[in-house]
Write an enzyme that holds these catalytic residues in place. Structure first.
Site, PDB file in Angstrom:
ATOM      1  CG  ASN A 134      -0.831  -6.414  -5.029  1.00  0.00           C
ATOM      2  OD1 ASN A 134      -0.328  -5.664  -4.196  1.00  0.00           O
ATOM      3  ND2 ASN A 134      -0.394  -6.482  -6.275  1.00  0.00           N
ATOM      4  CG  ASP A 162      -2.811  -7.005  -9.298  1.00  0.00           C
ATOM      5  OD1 ASP A 162      -2.956  -5.784  -9.461  1.00  0.00           O
ATOM      6  OD2 ASP A 162      -1.905  -7.661  -9.836  1.00  0.00           O
ATOM      7  CE1 TYR A 218       5.305   5.700  -7.603  1.00  0.00           C
ATOM      8  CE2 TYR A 218       6.755   7.597  -7.415  1.00  0.00           C
ATOM      9  CZ  TYR A 218       5.671   6.874  -6.974  1.00  0.00           C
ATOM     10  OH  TYR A 218       4.951   7.326  -5.886  1.00  0.00           O
ATOM     11  CE1 TYR A 258     -13.714   6.311 -16.872  1.00  0.00           C
ATOM     12  CE2 TYR A 258     -11.556   6.540 -17.889  1.00  0.00           C
ATOM     13  CZ  TYR A 258     -12.689   5.785 -17.636  1.00  0.00           C
ATOM     14  OH  TYR A 258     -12.793   4.516 -18.134  1.00  0.00           O
ATOM     15  CB  THR A 273       4.777  11.394   3.365  1.00  0.00           C
ATOM     16  OG1 THR A 273       4.232  12.409   2.522  1.00  0.00           O
ATOM     17  CG2 THR A 273       3.917  11.278   4.612  1.00  0.00           C
TER      18      THR A 273
END
Length: 316
Positions: free
Chosen positions: A35, A59, A148, A162, A178
């Site tokens: 997005n 999005d 976050y 799942y 990173t």
């Protein structure tokens, strides 16, 4: 034989764009989705003319539709730096929860394998060092970083649900610090902040007393670890990062030497819940994937510095 098709969310971001490059190189048909709230089309401009590459401006928190078959999904859509997720807390929580739910549903419908990008931030300000995958973390859910940290912890939980309930093929990568080309200079993390300040001749800002540690992994190493994990048969979280640990004071001094700057190091108060130490235990990645980082920090910083230098002073 038709090419395997892979969807990469956050595909115009720092890590997502490098993943697009890797999968193109490996012969896949790549669909990037972003997005663009933190991603940039500049990161994938070199891919746009390729017939085996598509880009969807979308999005994933709202709705995801991809026509045709999919073999793999890599979910890397999320603000990932403190400056971004503190500015966009609701979007951060939504992409980790609603976005992940949408993509897991897509993976189930397409019978695709999905890899989700988690983070070392699930360990919070750790009480165990180095951090291994068995450690459950020390996170403040209502602190400023909670938007976050908890988005990623929920993302891991729903992904495993799942996997266990629907039998979906899932993979979870816990990414440690990173760096590399295509990072944003203004994303608020230590490495681009230090280099940006040095290049502009500003003081280099270290938060706290500089004794807190980080472990920096070059992007090419990280992408290789992610690629190997996707193709493995292991569903639980795996740390991918470089265990070479350094204090932020020492790192700021390294940047002074690398850039040849006259900038001084100055100290500011430590932000709330900022982790005091961060170092991955990568024993599992070594054993499962035969993976460990190849690039030293000195080797990785050279192309990263050149990239940032060109961002501030573009070649005519």
């Amino acid at each position: 034989m038709s090419k395997k098709r892979v969807l990469i969310t956050g595909g115009a971001g720092f890590l997502g764009s490098h993943l697009c490059d890797r999968f193109i190189k490996e012969g896949y048909h790549v669909i990037a989705m972003d997005n663009l709230i933190t991603g940039s089309m500049d990161n994938i401009a070199h891919l746009m003319k390729l017939p085996q590459f598509e880009f969807y401006h979308c999005d994933v928190s709202k709705y995801v539709h991809v026509p045709g078959e999919l073999d793999y999904i890599l979910h890397f859509a999320s603000p990932a730096s403190p400056i971004d997720y503190l500015k966009m807390p609701i979007q951060t929580l939504k992409v980790g929860s609603l976005g992940t739910h949408n993509l897991l549903g897509l993976a189930k419908a397409k019978k695709a394998r999905i890899l989700v990008a988690s983070t070392s931030e699930v360990y919070g300000d750790p009480l165990v060092h180095p951090q291994n995958e068995e450690y459950w973390g020390n996170v403040n859910p209502v602190g400023p970083r909670g938007v976050y940290d908890e988005a990623k912890r929920f993302q891991e939980a729903i992904t495993m649900a799942y996997h266990t309930f629907h039998g979906l093929e899932t993979r979870i990568v816990r990414i440690f610090n990173t760096y590399g080309p295509r990072m944003r200079l203004n994303d608020g993390r230590a490495l681009p902040a230090f280099i940006g300040q040095a290049l502009r001749g500003e003081d280099i800002t270290v938060f706290g007393d500089g004794s807190q540690t980080r472990s920096f992994c070059y992007v090419d190493d990280l992408i290789d670890g992610i690629y190997r994990l996707l193709l493995s048969d292991y569903a639980k979280p795996v740390n991918i990062g470089n265990p070479d640990e350094i204090t932020l004071k020492e790192f700021a001094e390294e940047i002074q030497k690398l850039t040849g700057t006259q900038s001084k190091i100055v100290y500011r108060p430590l932000p709330t819940d900022d982790p005091k130490q961060r170092r991955p235990d990568i024993s599992l990645a070594k054993k499962l994937l035969g993976w460990e980082p190849k690039y030293s920090r000195a080797e990785g910083l050279k192309p990263t510095y050149e990239f940032f230098k060109n961002q501030l002073n573009p070649k005519s």
